[in-house]
Write an enzyme that holds these catalytic residues in place. Structure first.
Site, PDB file in Angstrom:
ATOM      1  N   GLY A 248       0.809  -1.214   0.000  1.00 35.47           N
ATOM      2  CA  GLY A 248       0.000   0.000   0.000  1.00 35.47           C
ATOM      3  C   GLY A 248       0.835   1.253   0.000  1.00 35.47           C
ATOM      4  O   GLY A 248       0.604   2.173  -0.775  1.00 35.47           O
ATOM      5  N   THR A 477       3.695  -6.222   6.433  1.00 37.04           N
ATOM      6  CA  THR A 477       4.526  -5.697   7.513  1.00 37.04           C
ATOM      7  C   THR A 477       4.776  -6.676   8.643  1.00 37.04           C
ATOM      8  O   THR A 477       5.638  -6.445   9.479  1.00 37.04           O
ATOM      9  CB  THR A 477       3.850  -4.447   8.093  1.00 37.04           C
ATOM     10  N   LEU A 624      10.077  -5.727  18.122  1.00 36.07           N
ATOM     11  CA  LEU A 624       9.191  -6.826  18.495  1.00 36.07           C
ATOM     12  C   LEU A 624       9.559  -8.132  17.816  1.00 36.07           C
ATOM     13  O   LEU A 624       9.368  -9.212  18.384  1.00 36.07           O
ATOM     14  CB  LEU A 624       7.744  -6.453  18.168  1.00 36.07           C
ATOM     15  N   THR A 628      11.061  -9.697  11.006  1.00 37.27           N
ATOM     16  CA  THR A 628      10.096  -8.926  10.225  1.00 37.27           C
ATOM     17  C   THR A 628      10.472  -7.448  10.190  1.00 37.27           C
ATOM     18  O   THR A 628      10.240  -6.769   9.186  1.00 37.27           O
ATOM     19  CB  THR A 628       8.674  -9.092  10.788  1.00 37.27           C
ATOM     20  N   GLN A 632      11.172  -4.980   6.883  1.00 36.32           N
ATOM     21  CA  GLN A 632      10.618  -3.653   6.691  1.00 36.32           C
ATOM     22  C   GLN A 632      11.704  -2.649   6.311  1.00 36.32           C
ATOM     23  O   GLN A 632      11.531  -1.829   5.413  1.00 36.32           O
ATOM     24  CB  GLN A 632       9.914  -3.196   7.966  1.00 36.32           C
ATOM     25  N   LYS A 695       8.335   1.227  19.310  1.00 38.72           N
ATOM     26  CA  LYS A 695       7.945   2.272  18.372  1.00 38.72           C
ATOM     27  C   LYS A 695       7.998   1.673  16.968  1.00 38.72           C
ATOM     28  O   LYS A 695       8.200   0.475  16.802  1.00 38.72           O
ATOM     29  CB  LYS A 695       8.869   3.489  18.509  1.00 38.72           C
ATOM     30  N   VAL A 697       9.277   1.285  12.828  1.00 40.73           N
ATOM     31  CA  VAL A 697      10.553   1.297  12.115  1.00 40.73           C
ATOM     32  C   VAL A 697      10.382   1.246  10.594  1.00 40.73           C
ATOM     33  O   VAL A 697      11.317   1.510   9.855  1.00 40.73           O
ATOM     34  CB  VAL A 697      11.434   0.116  12.597  1.00 40.73           C
ATOM     35  N   GLY A 698       9.178   0.953  10.109  1.00 40.02           N
ATOM     36  CA  GLY A 698       8.991   0.706   8.685  1.00 40.02           C
ATOM     37  C   GLY A 698       9.197   1.909   7.790  1.00 40.02           C
ATOM     38  O   GLY A 698       9.516   1.756   6.607  1.00 40.02           O
ATOM     39  N   GLU A 699       9.020   3.110   8.321  1.00 43.39           N
ATOM     40  CA  GLU A 699       9.249   4.309   7.515  1.00 43.39           C
ATOM     41  C   GLU A 699      10.591   4.950   7.836  1.00 43.39           C
ATOM     42  O   GLU A 699      11.180   5.620   6.990  1.00 43.39           O
ATOM     43  CB  GLU A 699       8.093   5.294   7.711  1.00 43.39           C
TER      44      GLU A 699
END
Length: 739
Positions: A248, A477, A624, A628, A632, A695, A697-699
């Site tokens: 997305g 994600t 976490l 994964t 990301q 918190k 981290v993907g962006e």
């Protein structure tokens, strides 16, 4: 559950499941083709008809006549819906343009009709027979011209990046004029497309006045509300189902035309309709990251102390749209007593600009982090040393407000050591590898942490399984996995004893997927529900919930022990709750930080740039699931390479559309473009963020990558390019002479 004070020790801190690397529990379904995406719900929705969208062929104008006769006579056609057949429609709170145009046309490829037929091929063929007579209007398509008179405009990306029209601290102009060392440069970033793998797609079915949509969407609750408002029906009459989303990047945050047109078509056809936006339509019909024109000014003392910093940005959007918030990070990233940020917005008649992965910070750091490197060079300082010297542990706008966690210096230092920064030659164009000019670049990464309410329902079944239900989405994600890890940790179970059901608006509303807030908030919602479930288990077993310990499938309290499954002998247990937040996000500045390191080679003969290796060091609270999370970050790094070297929606300023509106013309990185990527996560836990101390981290993994690539190219060639993407024709003639 109201989270109002910093998290203390809790069951998550055992880190037996949370914090460990686990493969995605949905991975086998996806790799075997068993994960059902929006267009594939054949069993749930039999006997569907197919919709095909007709997009406007003009960028701005009015439909004078719409002839559907030949299309209606075409084989297999069931119905055709236009604005006239649809009747009055509302507009979602998060939509800028109407999703079904006519008679006025707001932008190129705005949907003006949907043709419904028995097969996809019949619908496509009939759509080609729709005849439209337009009155073309001269539109506003040239950003550079319109920015000359554009007003100051504040904005909020709705993804964690916002700024007022103008923000001042101290006296910037005076401090800048007095600074012994100054930088004043301009930078440009282009319009960009989300270019996700799965197109926007929806199957719509009505049962009486109840609408069900199997769709591809990031934010279920938002879109349920906006669909109801668009159709003028109660929210309770709309159900969205979106268990799997094939990418997305912000392009599926908001209600789009596929869902609205499928719903209208299904109502008109009186049968289910499935519809996917054809790829060439997506770039102009949906949203994109807006282009920016940015100016950065920095003043410093000769020892490298920043005394004045200004970042001004201009972008464009449709009427009633908003600016790209590209200056937000500059308000927080570096120290400096005198500061100025501002944004201007030009009204354009191009397609809607809106959120794309890391809106604001992604293009903003592409400019700011080049400017920081340029300033370091003027000062004769190492770029890392300059950044470290101007680090701040407090919000520069409000010095009494501390960062909850800020480990930017560690990111830079540990990254420099791992990457071999000491081998970089400070003078550009000094390193060669055969025909390749080789250079290294660095950039800081920054992205705010956003706290959003998020709910979940958990069940402890008589079979000993825990089931999670939430309208949270997984857009690739890892939501399924980290939510399962959270429940497993809280209930003292192995991961395989947890089932996760997502993406259904009949489940409790979650934070959704956007703004890198999804992981931290959705798992906090599961945590809250599990706290209630633990209390229910303890009560049924006759234990004191305050000291009950859940581990290895058992519950222990004092000198008593019982199997967790014993609590369901008289039936399953169910608990539901949501995480809500107090004022910690205002008391502390909650942000994530990182450092990107890139090495490139530039062909001295052709000017072609190849990325040779990349490193990201991230400080983003508790991680976490390192596996994964790494996925990301490397995906974001790849997107950053695309933004630096190739991605650009080319604007036809005569007719008002993006010319390269498919994956043949809009270039994105492929495997051969991406070298070895390494990711380091610092050991950090932010107790002010949520009970999991996590918190996003993907962006963060995208923010700063483009500038790191640009700085590496400059170090390799001595040629500074400030206009993205950095394609070979922008520096070829200025490359060092080959001897």
């Amino acid at each position: 559950m109201k989270f109002e004070t910093p998290a203390e020790t809790n069951p998550i801190d055992r880190l037996k499941v949370v914090g460990q690397a686990h493969e995605r529990i949905d991975g086998p379904l996806k790799t075997s083709g068993q994960a059902t995406y929006a267009y594939e719900h054949h069993r749930e929705v039999p006997k569907v008809a197919y919709g095909y969208v007709v997009g406007s062929a003009v960028g701005k104008g009015r439909i004078k006549a719409l002839n559907l006769d030949e299309a209606r006579r075409a084989p297999g056609v069931v119905t055709i819906v236009t604005a006239q057949e649809a009747g009055p429609l509302g507009k979602g709170d998060r939509n800028t343009a109407k999703l079904l145009g006519g008679p006025e046309v707001d932008h190129y490829h705005q949907a003006i009709a949907v043709v419904v037929a028995e097969t996809f091929e019949q619908a496509r063929a009939a759509a080609a027979l729709v005849r439209v007579d337009y009155e073309r209007i001269n539109g506003r398509f040239n950003l550079d011209e319109l920015l000359k008179t554009a007003p100051l405009t504040g904005g909020d990306s709705k993804e964690g990046s916002e700024s007022p029209p103008e923000h001042r601290v101290g006296k910037f102009e005076e401090a800048f004029a007095a600074a012994p060392v100054k930088l004043d440069q301009r930078y440009a970033t282009p319009d960009q497309s989300h270019a996700m793998m799965e197109p926007h797609a929806t199957i719509a079915a009505w049962e009486g006045d109840q609408l069900t949509l199997w769709t591809s969407n990031q934010m279920i609750a938002w879109n349920k509300a906006d669909m109801a408002k668009t159709l003028g029906i109660p929210k309770e009459k709309v159900r969205l189902i979106s268990p799997y989303v094939g990418g997305g990047f912000g392009g599926k945050l908001f209600l789009r035309s596929d869902s609205v047109l499928a719903a209208l078509a299904a109502r008109a056809a009186q049968r289910p309709v499935k519809l996917a936006l054809q790829r060439p339509l997506m770039a102009n019909n949906t949203t994109h990251r807006p282009a920016t024109r940015q100016r950065v000014r920095i003043g410093a003392t000769k020892d490298g102390t920043i005394t004045a910093i200004a970042h001004e940005s201009g972008s464009g959007d449709l009427e009633n749209g908003g600016p790209e918030t590209a200056v937000n990070q500059t308000e927080l990233l570096y120290a400096g007593a005198n500061r100025l940020t501002s944004m201007r917005l030009a009204v354009l008649d191009l397609p809607e600009g809106n959120a794309m992965r890391a809106p604001g910070e992604a293009p903003g750091l592409m400019a700011l982090e080049i400017a920081v490197d340029e300033m370091a060079e003027q000062l004769g300082m190492d770029p890392i040393a300059f950044r470290i010297k101007n680090d701040t542990q407090v919000d520069p706008k409000t010095p009494t407000r501390k960062f909850s966690e800020r480990n930017l210096i560690r990111c830079l230092q540990e990254g420099a050591e791992r990457f071999g920064w000491d081998k970089r030659k400070a003078k550009p164009a000094q390193s060669r590898d055969g025909r390749w000019l080789v250079g290294m670049g660095v950039a800081a990464a920054f992205r705010n942490h956003i706290s959003r309410p998020s709910g979940a329902r958990v069940r402890l079944g008589t079979d000993g399984m825990v089931t999670i239900e939430s309208d949270m989405t997984d857009i690739g994600t890892g939501s399924y996995t980290i939510m399962a890890q959270t429940a497993a940790e809280m209930m003292g179970l192995p991961l395989e004893k947890v089932v996760v059901k997502l993406g259904d608006s009949s489940f409790p509303a979650s934070a959704g997927s956007g703004g890198q807030w999804g992981a931290a908030n959705s798992t906090a919602g599961v945590y809250a529900a599990c706290v209630k479930l633990r209390e229910a288990v303890a009560q049924r077993l006759g234990f004191n919930s305050a000291d009950a310990v859940f581990e290895e499938g058992q519950v222990k309290s004092g000198n008593r022990t019982a199997a967790l499954a014993d609590a369901t002998k008289s039936g399953e247990l169910l608990a539901e709750d949501k995480i809500e937040y107090g004022k910690l996000g205002k008391t502390y500045q909650q942000s994530t930080f990182g450092a990107h390191f890139v090495e490139v080679g530039v062909d001295a003969y052709t000017g072609v740039t190849r990325v040779r290796r990349m490193l990201a060091v991230c400080a983003a609270g508790r991680i976490l699931n390192p596996q994964t999370a790494r996925s990301q970050v490397i995906g974001a790094m790849t997107m950053g390479v695309g933004g630096a070297l190739m991605e650009e929606l080319a604007v036809d300023t005569r007719f008002g559309f993006f010319v390269n509106h498919d994956l043949a013309g809009y270039e994105v990185p492929v495997h051969a473009d991406i070298p070895h990527q390494e990711v380091i996560f610092l050991d950090e836990a932010d107790a002010t963020a949520n009970p999991l101390k996590a918190k996003g981290v993907g962006e963060l993994g995208l923010c700063g990558v483009g500038a790191a690539v640009a700085n590496a190219i400059y170090n390799a060639t001595g040629v500074r390019v400030r206009d993205y993407p950095i394609t070979l024709e922008k520096h070829l003639e200025r490359l060092p002479t080959i001897t």
